[in-house]
Design a protein around this motif. Structure first.
Motif, PDB file in Angstrom:
ATOM      1  N   MET A 193       3.664 -18.406  38.077  1.00  0.00           N
ATOM      2  CA  MET A 193       4.581 -18.046  36.991  1.00  0.00           C
ATOM      3  C   MET A 193       3.918 -16.984  36.120  1.00  0.00           C
ATOM      4  N   GLU A 194       4.674 -15.962  35.768  1.00  0.00           N
ATOM      5  CA  GLU A 194       4.132 -14.854  34.987  1.00  0.00           C
ATOM      6  C   GLU A 194       4.432 -15.036  33.503  1.00  0.00           C
ATOM      7  N   PRO A 195       3.486 -14.659  32.646  1.00  0.00           N
ATOM      8  CA  PRO A 195       3.711 -14.768  31.201  1.00  0.00           C
ATOM      9  C   PRO A 195       4.449 -13.553  30.662  1.00  0.00           C
ATOM     10  N   GLY A 196       4.826 -13.624  29.409  1.00  0.00           N
ATOM     11  CA  GLY A 196       5.470 -12.484  28.750  1.00  0.00           C
ATOM     12  C   GLY A 196       5.419 -12.643  27.242  1.00  0.00           C
ATOM     13  N   TRP A 197       5.350 -11.530  26.546  1.00  0.00           N
ATOM     14  CA  TRP A 197       5.489 -11.509  25.087  1.00  0.00           C
ATOM     15  C   TRP A 197       6.833 -10.896  24.733  1.00  0.00           C
ATOM     16  N   ALA A 198       7.517 -11.485  23.758  1.00  0.00           N
ATOM     17  CA  ALA A 198       8.776 -10.933  23.247  1.00  0.00           C
ATOM     18  C   ALA A 198       8.628 -10.714  21.751  1.00  0.00           C
ATOM     19  N   VAL A 199       8.935  -9.503  21.299  1.00  0.00           N
ATOM     20  CA  VAL A 199       8.863  -9.184  19.880  1.00  0.00           C
ATOM     21  C   VAL A 199      10.272  -8.916  19.367  1.00  0.00           C
ATOM     22  N   SER A 200      10.663  -9.638  18.340  1.00  0.00           N
ATOM     23  CA  SER A 200      11.936  -9.425  17.651  1.00  0.00           C
ATOM     24  C   SER A 200      11.651  -8.598  16.403  1.00  0.00           C
ATOM     25  N   VAL A 201      12.434  -7.560  16.195  1.00  0.00           N
ATOM     26  CA  VAL A 201      12.196  -6.707  15.034  1.00  0.00           C
ATOM     27  C   VAL A 201      13.520  -6.241  14.442  1.00  0.00           C
ATOM     28  N   SER A 202      13.600  -6.299  13.123  1.00  0.00           N
ATOM     29  CA  SER A 202      14.754  -5.769  12.395  1.00  0.00           C
ATOM     30  C   SER A 202      14.297  -4.547  11.625  1.00  0.00           C
ATOM     31  N   PHE A 203      15.039  -3.455  11.777  1.00  0.00           N
ATOM     32  CA  PHE A 203      14.700  -2.209  11.096  1.00  0.00           C
ATOM     33  C   PHE A 203      15.632  -1.990   9.902  1.00  0.00           C
ATOM     34  N   ALA A 204      15.103  -1.325   8.885  1.00  0.00           N
ATOM     35  CA  ALA A 204      15.884  -1.064   7.677  1.00  0.00           C
ATOM     36  C   ALA A 204      17.013  -0.077   7.943  1.00  0.00           C
ATOM     37  N   THR A 205      16.792   0.843   8.886  1.00  0.00           N
ATOM     38  CA  THR A 205      17.805   1.840   9.249  1.00  0.00           C
ATOM     39  C   THR A 205      17.824   1.992  10.769  1.00  0.00           C
ATOM     40  N   PRO A 206      18.919   2.519  11.339  1.00  0.00           N
ATOM     41  CA  PRO A 206      19.002   2.660  12.798  1.00  0.00           C
ATOM     42  C   PRO A 206      17.940   3.607  13.358  1.00  0.00           C
ATOM     43  N   LEU A 207      17.573   3.376  14.601  1.00  0.00           N
ATOM     44  CA  LEU A 207      16.623   4.254  15.279  1.00  0.00           C
ATOM     45  C   LEU A 207      17.316   5.531  15.730  1.00  0.00           C
ATOM     46  N   ASN A 208      16.570   6.592  15.766  1.00  0.00           N
ATOM     47  CA  ASN A 208      17.095   7.887  16.187  1.00  0.00           C
ATOM     48  C   ASN A 208      16.987   7.999  17.705  1.00  0.00           C
ATOM     49  N   THR A 209      17.902   7.312  18.406  1.00  0.00           N
ATOM     50  CA  THR A 209      17.870   7.310  19.863  1.00  0.00           C
ATOM     51  C   THR A 209      19.243   6.921  20.402  1.00  0.00           C
ATOM     52  N   PRO A 210      19.632   7.479  21.570  1.00  0.00           N
ATOM     53  CA  PRO A 210      20.877   7.030  22.209  1.00  0.00           C
ATOM     54  C   PRO A 210      20.691   5.744  23.002  1.00  0.00           C
ATOM     55  N   VAL A 211      19.448   5.316  23.170  1.00  0.00           N
ATOM     56  CA  VAL A 211      19.133   4.155  23.999  1.00  0.00           C
ATOM     57  C   VAL A 211      19.606   2.870  23.324  1.00  0.00           C
ATOM     58  N   GLU A 212      20.346   2.060  24.075  1.00  0.00           N
ATOM     59  CA  GLU A 212      20.672   0.706  23.628  1.00  0.00           C
ATOM     60  C   GLU A 212      19.911  -0.347  24.423  1.00  0.00           C
ATOM     61  N   ALA A 213      19.453   0.031  25.604  1.00  0.00           N
ATOM     62  CA  ALA A 213      18.620  -0.850  26.425  1.00  0.00           C
ATOM     63  C   ALA A 213      17.931   0.026  27.459  1.00  0.00           C
ATOM     64  N   ALA A 214      16.748  -0.401  27.878  1.00  0.00           N
ATOM     65  CA  ALA A 214      16.029   0.408  28.868  1.00  0.00           C
ATOM     66  C   ALA A 214      15.056  -0.438  29.657  1.00  0.00           C
ATOM     67  N   PHE A 215      14.992  -0.144  30.964  1.00  0.00           N
ATOM     68  CA  PHE A 215      13.913  -0.634  31.802  1.00  0.00           C
ATOM     69  C   PHE A 215      12.755   0.344  31.626  1.00  0.00           C
ATOM     70  N   VAL A 216      11.621  -0.157  31.191  1.00  0.00           N
ATOM     71  CA  VAL A 216      10.471   0.707  30.934  1.00  0.00           C
ATOM     72  C   VAL A 216       9.456   0.505  32.052  1.00  0.00           C
ATOM     73  N   ARG A 217       9.010   1.597  32.643  1.00  0.00           N
ATOM     74  CA  ARG A 217       8.096   1.515  33.773  1.00  0.00           C
ATOM     75  C   ARG A 217       6.803   2.275  33.498  1.00  0.00           C
ATOM     76  N   THR A 218       6.412   2.304  32.237  1.00  0.00           N
ATOM     77  CA  THR A 218       5.147   2.906  31.846  1.00  0.00           C
ATOM     78  C   THR A 218       4.658   2.220  30.581  1.00  0.00           C
ATOM     79  N   GLY A 219       3.344   2.002  30.475  1.00  0.00           N
ATOM     80  CA  GLY A 219       2.800   1.365  29.284  1.00  0.00           C
ATOM     81  C   GLY A 219       2.999  -0.142  29.263  1.00  0.00           C
ATOM     82  N   PRO A 220       2.824  -0.766  28.102  1.00  0.00           N
ATOM     83  CA  PRO A 220       2.873  -2.230  28.012  1.00  0.00           C
ATOM     84  C   PRO A 220       4.270  -2.826  28.006  1.00  0.00           C
TER      85      PRO A 220
END
Length: 328
Positions: A184-211
């Motif tokens: 079984m593989e572990p995982g970390w999940a971080v929940s974050v609320s921002f004061a203002t919206p992020l400057n990005t069109p991304v609403e979800a992404a599969f990330v294949r680089t970095g952590p």
């Protein structure tokens, strides 16, 4: 084989819920036991003053015919909704829209809405960690971490992650040996609320680089609050290397990775919370369906018996229920 009159189910994630519902519909009395205060296992959600966060399962798909029919029933009942985000893939070559066009579903207004609806008419013992199973002439007796006893039960279904199942399977060494093979593989999940919206069109992404493995604007899911809330999930490899890193440090590192991944400065945060999943998902798929020792009346199910998706957990619970009922 005669129909059992009582079945104990250890674990109230989707596999346990699925087995319980199948057995209840067959007229069998079931009782569920779960070590957590909440419901749904890895369908866990976190409610805060700054919005809701799905910190485990982010969405699910439906491929198997029986599961598709079940999801349609859930959808008609208002327990789940479809979610088609602006989905991207981010790798070393950059960011591009994802070509993955699967229909995605989420619990509404949060992922735990589904588990709570499915458990509504089922007897559930929360915050009860079963530590021992003992077979007696009258049936199975369960013992929890505080020394309390439950039972007897005609049958027991263990519906926990494989490493948590092994200690409960001493009466069936062949089942314990099979569960021991599962990584079984572990995982970390971080929940974050921002004061203002992020400057990005991304609403979800599969990330294949970095952590990072997955990033999601949680507020883009149907039924969620309008606050700018995101969930960041690490890769299993990064989590394994940071199992003992303090949660606050984990959050800092993954937030830094988010800014780098999206190539944008992040606004101020109003809430940050990191959650460690020791058993986030099985390392490999399996074809067992469920494990069974019918002579003992002991059965095992979980996504690790099939595939590490919510659908796999539901199908595995169904397999276990059919085995309990003597169906094939």
């Amino acid at each position: 084989m005669s129909l059992p009159t009582s079945v104990a189910i250890i674990g109230a994630g989707m596999a346990g819920i699925s087995a319980a519902r199948q057995l209840k519909e067959a007229g069998v009395a079931v009782e569920l036991f779960d070590k957590s205060r909440g419901t749904g296992g890895r369908m866990s959600s976190k409610r805060t003053d700054h919005g809701e966060f799905d910190i485990g399962t982010q969405y699910f798909t439906a491929r198997h015919g029986a599961f598709r029919a079940e999801v349609e029933r859930w959808h008609a009942s208002g327990w789940v909704d479809t979610w088609q985000p602006n989905l991207y893939r981010i790798d070393e070559q950059g960011m591009q829209p994802s070509t993955d066009e699967q229909h995605r579903y989420v619990g509404s207004p949060r992922m735990t809405a589904l588990s709570r609806a499915l458990l509504e008419d089922l007897p559930l013992h929360n915050s009860v960690r079963i530590t021992a199973l003992d077979k007696h002439e009258q049936g199975w007796l369960l013992t929890d971490a505080d020394g309390n006893h439950y039972g007897p039960f005609d049958r027991v279904v263990v519906a926990t992650p494989a490493p948590q199942a092994v200690p409960l399977l001493s009466a069936a060494p062949q089942l314990a040996k099979a569960a021991e093979q599962i990584g079984m593989e572990p995982g970390w999940a971080v929940s974050v609320s921002f004061a203002t919206p992020l400057n990005t069109p991304v609403e979800a992404a599969f990330v294949r680089t970095g952590p990072l493995d997955w990033i999601c604007a949680n507020h883009s899911k149907p039924g969620r609050s309008a606050a700018c809330t995101w969930v960041l999930q690490s890769t299993p490899q990064w989590a394994a290397a940071h199992l003992e890193t303090p949660p606050a440090k984990v959050a800092d590192l993954l937030l830094e990775a988010l800014g780098e991944t999206l190539h944008t400065a992040l606004p101020a945060t109003t809430l940050v919370h990191a959650h460690r999943w020791l058993y986030a998902r099985p390392a490999e798929d399996s074809e067992w369906g469920a494990l069974a020792a019918p002579d003992l009346g002991l059965y095992v199910c979980g996504d690790w018996c099939l595939a590490g998706r919510l659908e796999g957990a539901w199908l595995s619970g169904r397999h276990a229920a059919h085995a309990v009922l003597g169906q094939h």
